[in-house]
Design a protein around this motif. Structure first.
Motif, short mmCIF file in Angstrom:
data_model
loop_
_atom_site.label_atom_id
_atom_site.label_comp_id
_atom_site.label_asym_id
_atom_site.label_seq_id
_atom_site.Cartn_x
_atom_site.Cartn_y
_atom_site.Cartn_z
N MET A 23 48.57 21.00 -22.26
CA MET A 23 47.73 22.17 -22.04
C MET A 23 47.20 22.20 -20.61
O MET A 23 46.00 22.34 -20.36
CB MET A 23 46.57 22.18 -23.04
N ASP A 24 48.12 22.12 -19.65
CA ASP A 24 47.76 22.19 -18.23
C ASP A 24 48.09 23.56 -17.66
O ASP A 24 48.06 23.77 -16.45
CB ASP A 24 48.49 21.10 -17.44
N ARG A 25 48.42 24.50 -18.56
CA ARG A 25 48.77 25.85 -18.14
C ARG A 25 48.56 26.81 -19.31
O ARG A 25 48.36 26.38 -20.44
CB ARG A 25 50.23 25.90 -17.69
N LYS A 26 48.62 28.10 -19.04
CA LYS A 26 48.50 29.10 -20.08
C LYS A 26 49.91 29.52 -20.51
O LYS A 26 50.75 29.85 -19.68
CB LYS A 26 47.72 30.31 -19.58
N TYR A 27 50.15 29.52 -21.80
CA TYR A 27 51.47 29.83 -22.35
C TYR A 27 51.53 31.27 -22.88
O TYR A 27 50.54 31.78 -23.42
CB TYR A 27 51.82 28.87 -23.48
N GLU A 28 52.70 31.86 -22.74
CA GLU A 28 52.93 33.14 -23.39
C GLU A 28 52.89 32.97 -24.90
O GLU A 28 52.49 33.88 -25.63
CB GLU A 28 54.29 33.71 -22.97
#
Length: 320
Positions: free
Chosen positions: A71-76
């Protein structure tokens, strides 16, 4: 700019097929998180990580430290396959099923609540509906949940968690429930690979009880297309059934595969029936077809023949 998608359990049977589907048909960057249990395919993951679009994290979805790495980024979107799925093992000991299927799903819901993805597709099973009599209509999305073994009970529990988070927090969630899958990368403990492996080595092919248990078989490629269609166009908060429309008794499946392999029916060995063995599953996919336009493209005989050929080749390679 490419967008990111997270696939839990992406080293397992259906998850791995879905990753290959994404690579072939989309431009998504794909993060896979998988704990690499006995049912996973680490060699395939080793091949995949050479692709710049693939990031692999060896981690358990029940472990928050592992999830923090992902969870080091925002996912589609999160496509949540990760699950313990073998019924016999759940009957022997359900601990891992409770942890992965229930607690792991809860952990993902917490991250969805924090905004780490725009939506999550929760991959479930027709087994949460229980069993059907031979004269009953197939399961629809309105069929009450009534699981009959520890595995399906943990999947039903995770479904209810997902539903509750949609109703309580209005999170962007969709549940899919599929019938029995078959195709490449399925673990040898499962029904069809067991038949092929046993017949290949001229060993007895075990058949539970009288072999008249009926299953609805879905080719994994059709399943993957359905999941992606639901991810792109499905209505949040809904359940979508994904069925193969190929109802076969276990005994007829064994005989068809033996025939494809040129092996005699004398290899069949009837064994004591499984505890709590559901008699029949069948899925009605009308909603998915009507609302999203999904259609199967595989032909039963060809898909089964391709599956048998793939497993024979794989078993032979592993024996070298």
């Amino acid at each position: 700019m490419s967008k990111d998608i997270l696939v839990t359990g992406g080293a397992g049977f259906i998850g791995l097929n879905f990753v290959y589907y994404l690579l072939k048909n989309t431009s998504y960057n794909i993060t896979i998180i998988d704990s690499l249990t006995y049912a996973s395919h680490p060699k395939e993951i080793f091949k995949l990580i050479s692709d710049s679009r693939i990031r692999f994290i060896k981690g358990n979805i029940t472990n928050d430290k592992d999830l923090q790495i992902a969870m080091d980024r925002k996912y589609e979107g999160i496509i949540h396959f990760a699950a313990e799925s073998h019924v016999d093992k759940s009957i022997e000991n359900a601990d891992d099923f409770i942890q992965t299927n229930i607690v792991g799903t809860y952990r993902l819901l917490q991250y969805l609540l924090k905004g780490y993805a725009k939506k999550m597709i929760h991959i479930s099973t027709d087994e949460v509906y229980g069993t059907l009599k031979l004269n009953q209509s197939p399961f629809t999305e309105e069929t009450p949940i009534s699981p009959n073994n520890p595995y399906s009970a943990t999947k039903a529990s995770s479904d209810l968690l997902v539903r509750s988070y949609y109703e309580t927090f209005k999170l962007p969630l969709i549940i899919t429930r599929c019938s029995n899958n078959f195709g490449p990368f399925q673990h040898r403990e499962k029904f069809i690979p067991t038949i092929i492996y046993s017949a290949l080595h001229n060993k007895k092919v075990p058949v539970y009880g009288d072999g008249m248990q009926v299953r609805d078989w879905l080719f994994v490629e059709d399943h993957c297309r359905a999941i992606f269609l639901i991810f792109e166009k499905g209505t949040l908060g809904e359940v979508y059934n994904i069925g193969g429309g190929n109802e076969k008794s276990n005994l007829s499946m064994v005989k068809q595969i033996l025939n494809l392999m040129g092996k005699p029916d004398s290899l069949i060995e009837y064994v004591e029936d499984r505890k709590g063995h559901d008699r029949r599953y069948a899925i009605d996919s009308t909603k998915l077809q009507r609302e999203l336009g999904w259609v199967q493209t595989s032909l039963w005989d060809q898909a089964l023949e391709d599956t048998v050929d793939w497993h024979i080749k794989t078993f032979k390679e592993h024996s070298l």
